[in-house]
Design a protein around this motif. Structure first.
Motif, PDB file in Angstrom:
ATOM      1  N   VAL A   1       0.817  -1.220   0.000  1.00  0.00           N
ATOM      2  CA  VAL A   1       0.000   0.000   0.000  1.00  0.00           C
ATOM      3  C   VAL A   1       0.849   1.268   0.000  1.00  0.00           C
ATOM      4  CG1 VAL A   1      -1.995  -1.127   1.070  1.00  0.00           C
ATOM      5  CG2 VAL A   1      -0.281  -0.010   2.524  1.00  0.00           C
ATOM      6  N   THR A   2       2.137   1.129   0.281  1.00  0.00           N
ATOM      7  CA  THR A   2       3.067   2.250   0.197  1.00  0.00           C
ATOM      8  C   THR A   2       4.469   1.680   0.020  1.00  0.00           C
ATOM      9  OG1 THR A   2       4.051   4.127   1.368  1.00  0.00           O
ATOM     10  CG2 THR A   2       3.265   2.322   2.742  1.00  0.00           C
ATOM     11  N   ASP A   3       5.354   2.431  -0.623  1.00  0.00           N
ATOM     12  CA  ASP A   3       6.751   1.983  -0.685  1.00  0.00           C
ATOM     13  C   ASP A   3       7.559   2.626   0.437  1.00  0.00           C
ATOM     14  OD1 ASP A   3       6.602   4.540  -1.856  1.00  0.00           O
ATOM     15  OD2 ASP A   3       8.379   4.182  -3.082  1.00  0.00           O
ATOM     16  N   ARG A   4       6.914   3.480   1.224  1.00  0.00           N
ATOM     17  CA  ARG A   4       7.639   4.189   2.289  1.00  0.00           C
ATOM     18  C   ARG A   4       7.693   3.382   3.573  1.00  0.00           C
ATOM     19  NH1 ARG A   4       7.544  10.124   0.833  1.00  0.00           N
ATOM     20  NH2 ARG A   4       6.953   9.914  -1.338  1.00  0.00           N
ATOM     21  N   CYS A   5       8.624   3.751   4.434  1.00  0.00           N
ATOM     22  CA  CYS A   5       8.773   3.015   5.681  1.00  0.00           C
ATOM     23  C   CYS A   5       9.455   3.895   6.714  1.00  0.00           C
ATOM     24  CB  CYS A   5       9.601   1.756   5.435  1.00  0.00           C
ATOM     25  SG  CYS A   5       9.662   0.673   6.870  1.00  0.00           S
ATOM     26  N   ASP A   6       9.170   3.612   7.984  1.00  0.00           N
ATOM     27  CA  ASP A   6       9.837   4.349   9.062  1.00  0.00           C
ATOM     28  C   ASP A   6      11.128   3.654   9.494  1.00  0.00           C
ATOM     29  OD1 ASP A   6       8.238   2.257   9.954  1.00  0.00           O
ATOM     30  OD2 ASP A   6       7.661   3.245  11.825  1.00  0.00           O
ATOM     31  N   PHE A   7      11.446   2.488   8.905  1.00  0.00           N
ATOM     32  CA  PHE A   7      12.725   1.811   9.136  1.00  0.00           C
ATOM     33  C   PHE A   7      13.522   1.804   7.831  1.00  0.00           C
ATOM     34  CE2 PHE A   7      11.119  -1.360  12.657  1.00  0.00           C
ATOM     35  CZ  PHE A   7      10.732  -0.289  13.440  1.00  0.00           C
ATOM     36  N   ARG A   8      14.773   1.415   7.929  1.00  0.00           N
ATOM     37  CA  ARG A   8      15.622   1.261   6.747  1.00  0.00           C
ATOM     38  C   ARG A   8      16.428  -0.031   6.898  1.00  0.00           C
ATOM     39  NH1 ARG A   8      12.895   4.627   5.389  1.00  0.00           N
ATOM     40  NH2 ARG A   8      13.264   6.632   4.382  1.00  0.00           N
ATOM     41  N   CYS A   9      15.738  -1.173   6.971  1.00  0.00           N
ATOM     42  CA  CYS A   9      16.438  -2.438   7.219  1.00  0.00           C
ATOM     43  C   CYS A   9      17.528  -2.666   6.168  1.00  0.00           C
ATOM     44  CB  CYS A   9      15.447  -3.589   7.213  1.00  0.00           C
ATOM     45  SG  CYS A   9      14.174  -3.369   8.464  1.00  0.00           S
TER      46      CYS A   9
ATOM     47  N   ALA B   1     -11.952  -5.846  -7.113  1.00  0.00           N
ATOM     48  CA  ALA B   1     -12.019  -6.509  -8.422  1.00  0.00           C
ATOM     49  C   ALA B   1     -11.375  -7.897  -8.334  1.00  0.00           C
ATOM     50  CB  ALA B   1     -11.322  -5.665  -9.486  1.00  0.00           C
ATOM     51  N   PHE B   2     -10.240  -7.982  -7.638  1.00  0.00           N
ATOM     52  CA  PHE B   2      -9.595  -9.290  -7.465  1.00  0.00           C
ATOM     53  C   PHE B   2     -10.487 -10.229  -6.650  1.00  0.00           C
ATOM     54  CE2 PHE B   2      -5.692  -7.250  -8.852  1.00  0.00           C
ATOM     55  CZ  PHE B   2      -5.054  -8.280  -9.526  1.00  0.00           C
ATOM     56  N   ILE B   3     -11.143  -9.676  -5.633  1.00  0.00           N
ATOM     57  CA  ILE B   3     -12.022 -10.516  -4.810  1.00  0.00           C
ATOM     58  C   ILE B   3     -13.177 -11.037  -5.664  1.00  0.00           C
ATOM     59  CG2 ILE B   3     -13.612 -10.486  -2.837  1.00  0.00           C
ATOM     60  CD1 ILE B   3     -11.591  -8.410  -1.571  1.00  0.00           C
ATOM     61  N   ALA B   4     -13.694 -10.161  -6.520  1.00  0.00           N
ATOM     62  CA  ALA B   4     -14.771 -10.605  -7.426  1.00  0.00           C
ATOM     63  C   ALA B   4     -14.274 -11.704  -8.357  1.00  0.00           C
ATOM     64  CB  ALA B   4     -15.285  -9.423  -8.240  1.00  0.00           C
ATOM     65  N   LYS B   5     -12.956 -11.739  -8.595  1.00  0.00           N
ATOM     66  CA  LYS B   5     -12.398 -12.771  -9.466  1.00  0.00           C
ATOM     67  C   LYS B   5     -11.819 -13.948  -8.676  1.00  0.00           C
ATOM     68  CE  LYS B   5     -10.546 -11.827 -13.511  1.00  0.00           C
ATOM     69  NZ  LYS B   5     -11.612 -12.420 -14.331  1.00  0.00           N
ATOM     70  N   GLY B   6     -12.244 -14.084  -7.447  1.00  0.00           N
ATOM     71  CA  GLY B   6     -11.933 -15.319  -6.724  1.00  0.00           C
ATOM     72  C   GLY B   6     -10.837 -15.227  -5.684  1.00  0.00           C
ATOM     73  N   VAL B   7     -10.231 -14.047  -5.504  1.00  0.00           N
ATOM     74  CA  VAL B   7      -9.232 -13.939  -4.436  1.00  0.00           C
ATOM     75  C   VAL B   7      -9.919 -14.065  -3.079  1.00  0.00           C
ATOM     76  CG1 VAL B   7      -7.790 -12.218  -3.255  1.00  0.00           C
ATOM     77  CG2 VAL B   7      -7.411 -12.725  -5.664  1.00  0.00           C
ATOM     78  N   ARG B   8      -9.400 -14.933  -2.209  1.00  0.00           N
ATOM     79  CA  ARG B   8     -10.025 -15.197  -0.910  1.00  0.00           C
ATOM     80  C   ARG B   8      -9.163 -14.716   0.252  1.00  0.00           C
ATOM     81  NH1 ARG B   8     -15.093 -17.210  -1.320  1.00  0.00           N
ATOM     82  NH2 ARG B   8     -14.827 -17.358   0.922  1.00  0.00           N
ATOM     83  N   LYS B   9      -7.916 -14.368  -0.066  1.00  0.00           N
ATOM     84  CA  LYS B   9      -7.023 -13.929   1.003  1.00  0.00           C
ATOM     85  C   LYS B   9      -6.267 -12.697   0.530  1.00  0.00           C
ATOM     86  CE  LYS B   9      -3.003 -15.438   3.635  1.00  0.00           C
ATOM     87  NZ  LYS B   9      -2.180 -16.541   4.097  1.00  0.00           N
ATOM     88  N   LEU B  10      -6.251 -11.689   1.398  1.00  0.00           N
ATOM     89  CA  LEU B  10      -5.629 -10.411   1.051  1.00  0.00           C
ATOM     90  C   LEU B  10      -4.653 -10.041   2.147  1.00  0.00           C
ATOM     91  CD1 LEU B  10      -6.596  -8.451  -1.284  1.00  0.00           C
ATOM     92  CD2 LEU B  10      -7.766  -7.195   0.502  1.00  0.00           C
ATOM     93  N   ARG B  11      -3.436  -9.691   1.757  1.00  0.00           N
ATOM     94  CA  ARG B  11      -2.464  -9.247   2.753  1.00  0.00           C
ATOM     95  C   ARG B  11      -1.996  -7.838   2.416  1.00  0.00           C
ATOM     96  NH1 ARG B  11       0.542 -11.434   6.612  1.00  0.00           N
ATOM     97  NH2 ARG B  11      -0.001 -13.560   6.013  1.00  0.00           N
ATOM     98  N   LEU B  12      -2.073  -6.946   3.381  1.00  0.00           N
ATOM     99  CA  LEU B  12      -1.558  -5.593   3.207  1.00  0.00           C
ATOM    100  C   LEU B  12      -0.125  -5.564   3.693  1.00  0.00           C
ATOM    101  CD1 LEU B  12      -4.598  -3.504   4.521  1.00  0.00           C
ATOM    102  CD2 LEU B  12      -4.164  -4.370   2.211  1.00  0.00           C
ATOM    103  N   THR B  13       0.752  -5.021   2.834  1.00  0.00           N
ATOM    104  CA  THR B  13       2.153  -4.975   3.182  1.00  0.00           C
ATOM    105  C   THR B  13       2.725  -3.687   2.613  1.00  0.00           C
ATOM    106  OG1 THR B  13       4.251  -6.168   2.875  1.00  0.00           O
ATOM    107  CG2 THR B  13       2.566  -6.632   1.259  1.00  0.00           C
ATOM    108  N   GLY B  14       4.057  -3.621   2.486  1.00  0.00           N
ATOM    109  CA  GLY B  14       4.642  -2.385   1.985  1.00  0.00           C
ATOM    110  C   GLY B  14       6.103  -2.608   1.605  1.00  0.00           C
ATOM    111  N   GLY B  15       6.888  -1.638   1.787  1.00  0.00           N
ATOM    112  CA  GLY B  15       6.966  -0.562   2.733  1.00  0.00           C
ATOM    113  C   GLY B  15       6.264  -0.937   4.048  1.00  0.00           C
TER     114      GLY B  15
END
Ligand SMILES: C[S@@+](CC[C@H](N)C(=O)[O-])C[C@H]1O[C@@H](n2cnc3c(N)ncnc32)[C@H](O)[C@@H]1O
Ligand code: SF4
Length: 342
Positions: free
Chosen positions: A29-37, A65-79
């Motif tokens: 959802v973003t490429d930004r981060c508060d860390f710089r691993c 749209a992905f859920i309408a096309k059968g996606v059943r699991k969603l993970r929010l990540t980043g950044g």
């Protein structure tokens, strides 16, 4: 986005050319981060101009749209997903798909820095499990690895998440000469707190200003060392992800290994990755991608988006081909992990 109207078009479920059903979408959802691993970003990263980002409403429309096309699991990540402004508005709107039952699971992968603030809200919106990335329990080492992070803040976030009733899995990247002596202790700590623990092998993504050879520690070595201390029993447990799990007899807890380099996990791949600019990557380890932002913005209906997704899935490759050795010191891909979210 009118999800019901989109659903009434009965979009065709996603099956790739190798017969794999695509049911899992990871969204950076973003490429930004508060860390710089150190293994993930250079210290002086250049981030995307804000104007290039999809709005939260557009992200919701694409996810739906992905859920309408059968996606059943969603993970929010980043950044770091929890530093995106207004992120809880997106979680709130996506949670309607949990309520209607079309989505099985909404999860988050986070560095934990904002969990003290958001854990209760996440749990209240139907998030059941989260992954927290944590590579060490030593405050100085934590600062060396993350450059900008505070261990106490993350431990406080993990505690808040557990109080809120979220199941927490700890993910640690195994780094040669940095945390390899601590992995057994971390396994014991996580298991004593009732949390699963997964070790991840460093992947050669993006220029991070340090040699990959210096960081790379094959998990076969990590496992062999853990096996000197613990009894590791292979188990069938799968979370739909690439980790292979063992049960640690001494702790009773689950220990996962994600080994993209020493073990090929592609044959059962059910996922695709969406970036915050609307680019769809069909494989973490390949450069090929599809632009969904143009079809998304071209019309209010979703037919163009569905067509673009269908076309992209026909290009999902059989697998990836990471190599780190003395002849391949450059990143296998120029893209950083923070673009696709791991
Ligand atoms: C890119 S982060 C994004 C989410 C969040 N900021 C976090 O750290 O959990 C997702 C995961 O990718 C891992 N990661 C980042 N760069 C990596 C690399 N080059 N090789 C292996 N894992 C990496 C991180 O340790 C983290 O567990
Ligand atoms: S691994 Fe996560 S926390 Fe660390 S720099 Fe990358 S995105 Fe940020």
């Amino acid at each position: 986005m009118d999800f019901d109207r989109a659903a009434s078009l009965t979009p065709i479920p996603l099956v790739d050319p190798f017969g794999r059903a695509i049911t899992y979408l990871r969204v950076s959802v973003t490429d930004r981060c508060d860390f710089r691993c150190v293994y993930c970003m250079a210290e002086n990263m250049t981030f995307l101009p804000k104007a290039d980002l999809l709005t939260l409403e557009e992200l919701d429309r694409l996810c739906s749209a992905f859920i309408a096309k059968g996606v059943r699991k969603l993970r929010l990540t980043g950044g770091e997903p929890l530093v995106r402004r207004g992120i809880m508005n997106l979680v709130t709107s996506l949670s309607r798909h949990l309520a209607t039952g079309v989505l099985d699971e909404l999860t988050v992968t986070t560095n934990g820095s904002q969990l003290a603030k958001y854990a209760d809200m996440l749990a209240g919106l139907g998030v059941k499990r989260i992954n927290v990335s944590l590579d060490t329990l030593d405050p100085d080492r934590f600062r060396t690895i993350t450059r900008w992070g505070e261990l106490d803040q993350v431990l406080g976030g993990i505690a808040a998440a557990r109080r809120a009733g979220l199941a927490v899995k700890i993910n640690a990247v195994a780094l040669k000469g940095v945390n390899e002596d601590e992995i057994a202790t971390m396994v014991e700590w996580a298991h004593s707190e009732g949390m699963d623990f997964t070790v991840i092998e460093v992947m050669p993504l993006g220029d991070v200003g340090e040699g990959r050879l210096d960081q790379y520690l094959p998990l076969s070595m990590v496992r062999a060392r853990l096996a000197e201390r613990f009894t590791l029993d292979d188990i069938d447990y799968r979370t739909g992800g690439p980790a292979r799990y063992v049960r640690v007899a001494e702790t009773g807890g689950r220990l996962g290994f994600i080994t993209p380099l020493t073990h090929n996990f592609c044959e059962s791949c059910n996922r695709v990755r969406l970036t915050c600019t609307g680019t769809l990557y069909m494989c973490l380890g390949q450069a090929d991608a599809a632009d969904l932002r143009a079809p998304l913005r071209a019309s209010e209906g979703n037919d163009l988006v569905y067509a673009a997704i269908d076309e992209a899935i026909t290009r999902k490759p059989k697998g990836h081909d990471f190599i780190i050795d003395r002849r391949h010191k450059q990143p296998a891909l120029a893209r950083h992990m923070s673009v696709t979210g791991g």
